[in-house]
Design a protein around this motif. Structure first.
Motif, PDB file in Angstrom:
ATOM      1  N   LEU A 173       0.832  -1.205   0.000  1.00 12.30           N
ATOM      2  CA  LEU A 173       0.000   0.000   0.000  1.00 12.30           C
ATOM      3  C   LEU A 173       0.866   1.255   0.000  1.00 12.30           C
ATOM      4  N   PHE A 174       2.012   1.187   0.666  1.00  9.63           N
ATOM      5  CA  PHE A 174       2.949   2.305   0.638  1.00  9.63           C
ATOM      6  C   PHE A 174       3.629   2.398  -0.726  1.00  9.63           C
ATOM      7  N   ASP A 175       3.910   1.253  -1.339  1.00 15.04           N
ATOM      8  CA  ASP A 175       4.516   1.269  -2.666  1.00 15.04           C
ATOM      9  C   ASP A 175       3.579   1.914  -3.687  1.00 15.04           C
ATOM     10  N   GLU A 176       2.290   1.634  -3.543  1.00 11.60           N
ATOM     11  CA  GLU A 176       1.304   2.154  -4.492  1.00 11.60           C
ATOM     12  C   GLU A 176       0.990   3.626  -4.255  1.00 11.60           C
ATOM     13  N   ASP A 177       1.154   4.084  -3.014  1.00 11.43           N
ATOM     14  CA  ASP A 177       0.790   5.462  -2.676  1.00 11.43           C
ATOM     15  C   ASP A 177       1.865   6.072  -1.785  1.00 11.43           C
ATOM     16  N   PRO A 178       2.801   6.811  -2.356  1.00 12.06           N
ATOM     17  CA  PRO A 178       3.868   7.423  -1.567  1.00 12.06           C
ATOM     18  C   PRO A 178       3.364   8.377  -0.486  1.00 12.06           C
ATOM     19  N   ALA A 179       2.140   8.886  -0.663  1.00 10.34           N
ATOM     20  CA  ALA A 179       1.582   9.824   0.316  1.00 10.34           C
ATOM     21  C   ALA A 179       0.698   9.125   1.343  1.00 10.34           C
ATOM     22  N   ARG A 180       0.777   7.796   1.399  1.00  6.38           N
ATOM     23  CA  ARG A 180      -0.135   7.044   2.269  1.00  6.38           C
ATOM     24  C   ARG A 180      -0.081   7.505   3.728  1.00  6.38           C
ATOM     25  N   ALA A 181       1.114   7.747   4.252  1.00  3.26           N
ATOM     26  CA  ALA A 181       1.236   8.124   5.664  1.00  3.26           C
ATOM     27  C   ALA A 181       0.417   9.366   5.987  1.00  3.26           C
ATOM     28  N   THR A 182       0.400  10.311   5.060  1.00  2.00           N
ATOM     29  CA  THR A 182      -0.373  11.537   5.264  1.00  2.00           C
ATOM     30  C   THR A 182      -1.856  11.294   5.064  1.00  2.00           C
ATOM     31  N   MET A 209      -1.647  16.730  17.867  1.00  2.00           N
ATOM     32  CA  MET A 209      -1.666  15.289  18.097  1.00  2.00           C
ATOM     33  C   MET A 209      -1.941  14.598  16.773  1.00  2.00           C
ATOM     34  N   ILE A 210      -1.196  13.550  16.465  1.00  2.00           N
ATOM     35  CA  ILE A 210      -1.378  12.829  15.200  1.00  2.00           C
ATOM     36  C   ILE A 210      -1.738  11.379  15.480  1.00  2.00           C
ATOM     37  N   PHE A 211      -2.794  10.914  14.822  1.00  2.00           N
ATOM     38  CA  PHE A 211      -3.163   9.502  14.866  1.00  2.00           C
ATOM     39  C   PHE A 211      -2.839   8.910  13.508  1.00  2.00           C
ATOM     40  N   ASP A 212      -1.844   8.016  13.489  1.00  2.00           N
ATOM     41  CA  ASP A 212      -1.359   7.402  12.243  1.00  2.00           C
ATOM     42  C   ASP A 212      -1.867   5.962  12.176  1.00  2.00           C
ATOM     43  N   SER A 266      -1.747   4.339   9.091  1.00  2.00           N
ATOM     44  CA  SER A 266      -1.303   3.911   7.758  1.00  2.00           C
ATOM     45  C   SER A 266      -0.673   2.518   7.779  1.00  2.00           C
ATOM     46  N   LYS A 267      -0.157   2.085   8.935  1.00  2.00           N
ATOM     47  CA  LYS A 267       0.442   0.749   9.024  1.00  2.00           C
ATOM     48  C   LYS A 267      -0.624  -0.304   9.337  1.00  2.00           C
ATOM     49  N   THR A 268      -1.773  -0.189   8.715  1.00  2.00           N
ATOM     50  CA  THR A 268      -2.827  -1.199   8.782  1.00  2.00           C
ATOM     51  C   THR A 268      -3.188  -1.568   7.346  1.00  2.00           C
ATOM     52  N   ASN A 269      -3.984  -2.595   7.182  1.00  2.00           N
ATOM     53  CA  ASN A 269      -4.354  -3.022   5.831  1.00  2.00           C
ATOM     54  C   ASN A 269      -5.612  -2.314   5.329  1.00  2.00           C
ATOM     55  N   ILE A 270      -5.918  -1.183   5.931  1.00  2.00           N
ATOM     56  CA  ILE A 270      -7.057  -0.382   5.486  1.00  2.00           C
ATOM     57  C   ILE A 270      -6.661   0.405   4.234  1.00  2.00           C
ATOM     58  N   ASP A 271      -7.445   0.233   3.169  1.00  2.00           N
ATOM     59  CA  ASP A 271      -7.231   1.013   1.956  1.00  2.00           C
ATOM     60  C   ASP A 271      -8.408   1.964   1.767  1.00  2.00           C
ATOM     61  N   VAL A 272      -8.449   2.646   0.645  1.00  2.00           N
ATOM     62  CA  VAL A 272      -9.493   3.647   0.412  1.00  2.00           C
ATOM     63  C   VAL A 272     -10.882   3.018   0.453  1.00  2.00           C
ATOM     64  N   GLU A 273     -11.041   1.871  -0.190  1.00  2.00           N
ATOM     65  CA  GLU A 273     -12.351   1.226  -0.216  1.00  2.00           C
ATOM     66  C   GLU A 273     -12.780   0.755   1.176  1.00  2.00           C
ATOM     67  N   THR A 274     -11.843   0.196   1.918  1.00  2.00           N
ATOM     68  CA  THR A 274     -12.163  -0.275   3.268  1.00  2.00           C
ATOM     69  C   THR A 274     -12.558   0.892   4.155  1.00  2.00           C
ATOM     70  N   ARG A 275     -11.809   1.982   4.055  1.00  2.00           N
ATOM     71  CA  ARG A 275     -12.144   3.150   4.867  1.00  2.00           C
ATOM     72  C   ARG A 275     -13.510   3.696   4.498  1.00  2.00           C
ATOM     73  N   ARG A 276     -13.801   3.747   3.207  1.00  2.00           N
ATOM     74  CA  ARG A 276     -15.118   4.230   2.771  1.00  2.00           C
ATOM     75  C   ARG A 276     -16.223   3.339   3.325  1.00  2.00           C
ATOM     76  N   THR A 277     -15.993   2.041   3.300  1.00  2.00           N
ATOM     77  CA  THR A 277     -16.993   1.109   3.827  1.00  2.00           C
ATOM     78  C   THR A 277     -17.195   1.304   5.316  1.00  2.00           C
ATOM     79  N   LEU A 278     -16.113   1.463   6.060  1.00  2.00           N
ATOM     80  CA  LEU A 278     -16.210   1.664   7.499  1.00  2.00           C
ATOM     81  C   LEU A 278     -16.921   2.973   7.831  1.00  2.00           C
ATOM     82  N   LEU A 279     -16.603   4.023   7.092  1.00  2.00           N
ATOM     83  CA  LEU A 279     -17.281   5.312   7.305  1.00  2.00           C
ATOM     84  C   LEU A 279     -18.771   5.193   6.996  1.00  2.00           C
ATOM     85  N   ASP A 280     -19.097   4.469   5.934  1.00  2.00           N
ATOM     86  CA  ASP A 280     -20.513   4.249   5.599  1.00  2.00           C
ATOM     87  C   ASP A 280     -21.218   3.481   6.713  1.00  2.00           C
TER      88      ASP A 280
END
Length: 537
Positions: free
Chosen positions: A20-29, A38-41, A43-57
């Protein structure tokens, strides 16, 4: 809803987080969120854009926002007990109107806070004294939320503790109260009894022991007691003047109560000003939770990560790993907060849950854990999602080199969990040591780290009273969001009742008064062992 999450988890089960980091260099941000430095990071999880969208939904579909607003408004969202849930009112320093049954509760909350502050100042300045002089020690006697919250906070805020020394007694095991009182001077000790009803058996047993200890040295034991209770009749029977009794309403659950009178020991230690800063931190997180959109809302995101790991990927445990020694009691505090709140199997409507609810929460601070259980986390057969907490700066400026080492260890652990070490790399390491053949292969396999193990990191500038307030409120709201999404009541705890009831019925059996009680074979055998005094020798 859960089926879609499980489908996503199955489809990505073999995907490595590093890709996921290889595919998106800006993933950490893009997979982190910030609030007031305060920062909650995550990015070191297997959550991608689709998973996050599903969880938010899912959060929207389960009406998290509506339930959140209902909680803050004073609605009785604790439906099994018919109570409002308003620990947030205890840190509502703005005094914004909050109604329960049509009555604004804030005048009472602020009046109690002012009374606590006045008493704390009297103790800290010596205007209130023991029968042997200025108060040097405070012993808080409580259990559960009446102990874990203030004990955690007092340790966390040690650099700000400039008042009397504070001690905590919770376990009904006589060793706890004995060892705590040993070495203290009864004449200069203030004992705080924390029990809303003033009937909690463990607390009142310890309090009675403390009272007998006090009576050996002072003429008026009640004069050196304070009570965190709403039972003025019983506190008066103990000789505790009403001016030293601080009550709270039934809309404050025990594990959410450190913000009010239960936090008196903390206020005595750090002073009213720093205690208010702690409240202000909690209030700031409340406002963030109320106003930030879900995709940038720290409590919501923390909850969604928890839902993904537990209900999505089936990881039923999470490790809380503060790289901050003074947060040594935070894992135990969160253990109660999460497991007592969301350790349920029945939904709000009385139906059985179709998914597992609360996770098993555990942890230890900093590098101590690395030399204890990180072996299992890195190379064990179970995946344990990890939650790191880290301050960018320590309090001890002259020991900045040690804090740098601490930070390096924290970041290295989260990196190692994700990246791991391949068999090929391990083979190269063993070849460099001169190993060959079967021995090389055997030794190499022991040095493989599977990696692909998820973690989050919460990093903040420094552990101050304000930051501690933010952290505690963050986790409180995380528990709320997860509870709403699971459809359970996070604010009752019927699971603690049965054992307490049986303990009361067993007491006369152990005293030999009711040997005819109906007991299962195991309990009868163990009770008999106790009555016999154990084996000789």
């Amino acid at each position: 809803m859960w089926a879609k999450l499980e489908t996503l988890a199955a489809a990505t089960a073999d995907r490595r987080i590093t890709t996921l980091f290889d595919e998106d260099p800006a993933r950490a941000t893009e997979f982190s969120a910030a609030f007031e430095g305060m920062i909650f990071d995550y990015s070191k999880t297997n959550i991608d854009v689709e998973t996050r969208r599903t969880l938010l939904d899912m959060a929207r579909a389960t009406h998290v926002a509506e339930r959140r607003d209902a909680m803050f408004s004073g609605a009785k969202i604790n439906e099994t007990e018919g109570r409002a849930v308003l620990h947030t009112a205890l840190r509502n320093l703005s005094g914004r109107r909050v109604e329960v049954d049509g009555e604004d509760v804030m005048p009472g909350v602020l009046d109690t806070l002012a009374r606590m502050e006045a008493f704390a100042e009297e103790v800290r300045t010596g205007r209130f004294t023991g029968q042997g002089g200025k108060i040097t020690d405070v012993v808080n006697i409580g259990i559960g939320g009446s102990d874990l919250g203030p004990a955690m906070a007092a340790l966390a805020l040690a650099p700000y503790c400039d008042g009397p020394r504070v001690h905590f007694v919770s376990n009904v095991d006589g060793a706890h109260v004995h060892d705590t009182l040993q070495g203290l001077n009864p004449e200069t000790t203030l004992v705080i009894v924390a029990s809303k009803t003033f009937t909690t058996i463990e607390t009142m047993t310890n309090a009675e022991t403390a009272r007998l200890w006090m009576a050996e040295a002072v003429t008026d034991t009640g004069a050196q007691f304070a009570a965190l209770s709403s039972n003025l009749e019983k506190t008066a029977e103990w000789g505790i003047d009403a001016s030293r009794v601080f009550g709270f309403e039934d809309w404050v659950g025990g594990r959410y109560s450190v913000w009010g009178p239960i936090g008196l020991s903390v206020m005595l230690a750090v002073g009213p000003q720093d205690f208010r800063a702690f409240l202000a931190g909690g209030e700031s997180m409340d406002q963030h939770f109320l106003t930030a959109k879900f995709s940038e809302n720290l409590p919501v995101l923390l909850a969604l990560v928890g839902i993904w790991h537990n209900q999505g990927q089936g990881h039923g445990t999470r490790a809380v790993l503060p790289y901050d020694q003074r947060l040594v009691r935070l894992p135990a505090y969160l253990q109660q907060l999460e497991m007592e709140s969301n350790g349920k199997s029945v939904a709000m409507d009385g139906s059985d849950l179709t998914v597992n609810a609360g996770p098993v929460v555990w942890g230890e601070p900093g590098t101590n854990g690395q030399h204890a259980f990180y072996q299992l986390i890195h190379q064990g057969t179970r995946v344990v999602p990890c939650e790191f907490l880290l301050a960018a700066r320590g309090q001890e400026e002259d020991l900045a080199h040690q804090h740098l080492l601490l930070v390096a260890n924290c970041l290295a652990q989260s990196q190692a969990l994700m990246t791991g070490r391949s068999l090929d790399t391990a083979r190269e390491m063993m070849a460099a040591k001169g190993l060959e053949g079967e021995e090389l292969e055997r030794q190499a396999r022991h040095r493989v780290f599977p990696g692909n193990r998820p973690s989050t990191t919460l990093i903040y500038p420094q552990l101050t009273p304000y930051r501690l307030g933010q952290i505690v409120a963050l986790y409180e709201h995380r528990v709320f969001v997860e509870g709403v999404m699971l459809g359970i009541n996070s604010y009752d705890q019927w699971g603690v009742e049965l054992g307490k009831e049986l303990a009361l019925s067993l007491q006369p059996v152990l005293e030999g008064e009711d040997r005819g009680a109906a007991l299962d074979g195991s309990t009868a055998m163990l009770a008999g062992y106790f009555r016999a005094g154990g084996p000789e020798g």
